[in-house]
Design a protein around this motif. Structure first.
Motif, PDB file in Angstrom:
ATOM      1  N   ASN A 218       0.840  -1.204   0.000  1.00 28.49           N
ATOM      2  CA  ASN A 218       0.000   0.000   0.000  1.00 28.49           C
ATOM      3  C   ASN A 218       0.873   1.252   0.000  1.00 28.49           C
ATOM      4  OD1 ASN A 218      -2.136   1.745   0.202  1.00 28.49           O
ATOM      5  ND2 ASN A 218      -2.460   1.394   2.400  1.00 28.49           N
ATOM      6  N   GLU A 403      -6.501   2.967  -4.751  1.00 23.94           N
ATOM      7  CA  GLU A 403      -6.263   3.323  -3.337  1.00 23.94           C
ATOM      8  C   GLU A 403      -6.993   2.358  -2.406  1.00 23.94           C
ATOM      9  OE1 GLU A 403      -7.169   5.461  -5.678  1.00 23.94           O
ATOM     10  OE2 GLU A 403      -5.914   7.274  -5.583  1.00 23.94           O
ATOM     11  N   ASP A 404      -8.284   2.194  -2.636  1.00 22.86           N
ATOM     12  CA  ASP A 404      -9.086   1.338  -1.742  1.00 22.86           C
ATOM     13  C   ASP A 404      -8.627  -0.110  -1.801  1.00 22.86           C
ATOM     14  OD1 ASP A 404     -10.517   3.546  -1.139  1.00 22.86           O
ATOM     15  OD2 ASP A 404     -12.342   2.958  -2.235  1.00 22.86           O
ATOM     16  N   LYS A 407      -5.290  -0.680  -0.005  1.00 24.43           N
ATOM     17  CA  LYS A 407      -5.451  -0.532   1.442  1.00 24.43           C
ATOM     18  C   LYS A 407      -6.077  -1.812   2.009  1.00 24.43           C
ATOM     19  CE  LYS A 407      -6.902   2.801   4.866  1.00 24.43           C
ATOM     20  NZ  LYS A 407      -8.230   2.486   5.433  1.00 24.43           N
ATOM     21  N   GLU A 410      -3.575  -4.637   1.951  1.00 19.32           N
ATOM     22  CA  GLU A 410      -2.605  -4.540   3.043  1.00 19.32           C
ATOM     23  C   GLU A 410      -3.152  -5.223   4.300  1.00 19.32           C
ATOM     24  OE1 GLU A 410      -2.103  -0.535   4.576  1.00 19.32           O
ATOM     25  OE2 GLU A 410       0.016  -0.918   4.964  1.00 19.32           O
TER      26      GLU A 410
END
Ligand code: GLC
Length: 421
Positions: A218, A403-404, A407, A410
């Protein structure tokens, strides 16, 4: 004289049987992509003639993900149906408990192979598999079309998108309605992990998990990499690419329907085959850099041969492995099938280089290829990889933002890791 010879032969055979060297039947799996089967047949038949043993070829699925699932089922059942198996470079840490130590059979010949691959195949001092061929991701392109449209071979992903678009627009306008700019592997399987490791690495986005075991996926460069890949879908790449494996991409490219293709070296020989529409028109380049500060990155692939611990004929099986991975066989596979040898000396062989000029010009690509994080994540690698390809697939298909998705990934990877890999 004639009778004497026959008698001698008879005695030799009887002696062979008495000393325990009976003919065995050995079953081997070699893979089913490209020319895998054809070469396997030829070389196992050669060995069979030499030794008097019988070989049976075991049919396996195309996808490495499906092959691993099948082998794990067979291991769980301690099945002796398969004596010699093909082992992906990311598996030794996963299946090590089910393989025979080949040290006593190899007699040190592994020293002729790339040390990093031998190390990858070694666990607890045991040589679990012999290197068979190595792989690295490459950019194949239509030299003739790049020239026709007055373009330069691309050095960055951005340039690739521009050139691919120009060629695609031009070819479509000229009547090839289904012409594609760029094809690659974006189906949800191990092949997508390979492609996406290249994207991340080329943008300086790391390697999912770093060498110390920390989950690093991430990060802003990884986000940029996946956003870039997403921008290709439905523009320079067909949406169908979301379901492409290696052979799907090769089919399109080899039919003359794509300007660029990411694939492994085996595609070179087939693309230049007598029946190929693009014979003589193919260029090979390192995969593009992720922007001005990026680098060229190729994922390390490749296959080994190993003997199953559940084999009833481990001696004959190991002998077959040694023959199949020998210099002689690796040379023929390289010359006629563009499979990259794992024996360094073959990269200086003039027949090998004549058949595959890029083995020489792109030598560094092969020796500096990026390994997937299989060593550090050990037994958990398959879970790590599947979490990664699913997160990537969600971005490519527009289900989630980069991005989502990274994340969430991760969190998922830390969950798989728990306290340690
Ligand atoms: C090639 C590579 C292998 C990789 C696979 C992914 O077969 O050699 O390492 O896992 O492609 O599809």
């Amino acid at each position: 004289m004639f009778h004497f010879k026959r008698l001698a032969l008879g005695l030799a055979m009887a002696f062979g049987a008495l000393s325990g060297a009976q003919a065995a039947t050995v079953t081997i799996s070699c893979g089913s992509v490209g020319q895998d089967f054809e070469f396997c047949k030829k070389h196992t038949e050669e060995w069979s003639k030499k030794t008097g043993h019988t070989v049976k070829l075991f049919t396996i699925p195309n996808s490495t993900t499906d092959i691993l699932a099948l082998f794990r089922q067979m291991f769980a059942a301690q099945s002796s149906d398969l004596d010699v198996l093909n082992v992906d470079v990311v598996w030794p840490g996963v299946i090590k408990d089910h393989l025979v130590d080949l040290k006593k059979y190899s007699k040190g010949v592994e020293k002729e192979h790339f040390p990093a691959i031998v190390a990858n195949n070694t666990a607890d001092g045991k040589l679990l598999a012999m290197p068979w061929f190595t792989d690295a991701g490459l950019l194949f392109y239509r030299k003739d079309l790049v020239e026709k449209y007055g373009q330069k071979a691309p050095a960055t992903w951005e340039e690739l998108a521009t050139v691919a678009r120009k060629i695609q627009d031009g070819e479509r306008a000229a009547g090839a309605a289904d012409f594609q700019g760029f094809v690659f592997q974006a189906k949800a399987y191990e092949g997508l992990t390979c492609d996406a490791v290249e994207w991340l690495s080329s943008f300086g986005g790391g390697n999912i998990v770093d060498a110390s075991g920390k989950v690093t996926v991430n990060n802003p460069n990884a986000v940029a990499a996946l956003k870039t890949a997403h921008s290709w879908i439905g523009t320079i790449a067909p949406t169908g690419v979301l379901n492409y494996a290696e052979e799907d991409a090769r089919g399109v490219f080899q039919n003359g329907k794509a300007a660029f293709m990411r694939n492994w070296p085996y595609a070179w020989s087939l693309g230049n085959g007598a029946d190929s529409t693009i014979k003589g028109k193919i260029g090979v380049l390192p995969l593009p850099k992720g922007g001005a500060n990026g680098k060229n990155a190729a994922t390390l692939g490749g296959w080994q041969l190993a003997v199953s611990k559940y084999s009833k004929n481990p001696d004959a099986a190991a002998d077959l492995v040694m023959y199949m991975t020998s210099k002689e066989v690796q040379k023929e596979r390289a010359v006629k099938g563009s499979y990259n040898p794992t024996i360094n000396a073959l990269y200086q062989d003039k027949d090998v280089l004549a058949a595959n000029p890029f083995f020489g010009s792109l030598y560094d690509v092969f020796t500096s290829a990026v390994p997937r994080p299989a060593t550090v994540t050990g037994l958990k690698y398959p879970e790590v990889s599947s979490a990664f390809w699913n997160a990537t697939h969600d971005v490519l298909s527009g289900k989630a933002s980069a991005e989502d998705s990274l994340k969430k990934l991760e969190g998922r990877l830390n969950q798989i890791k728990r306290n340690k890999w």
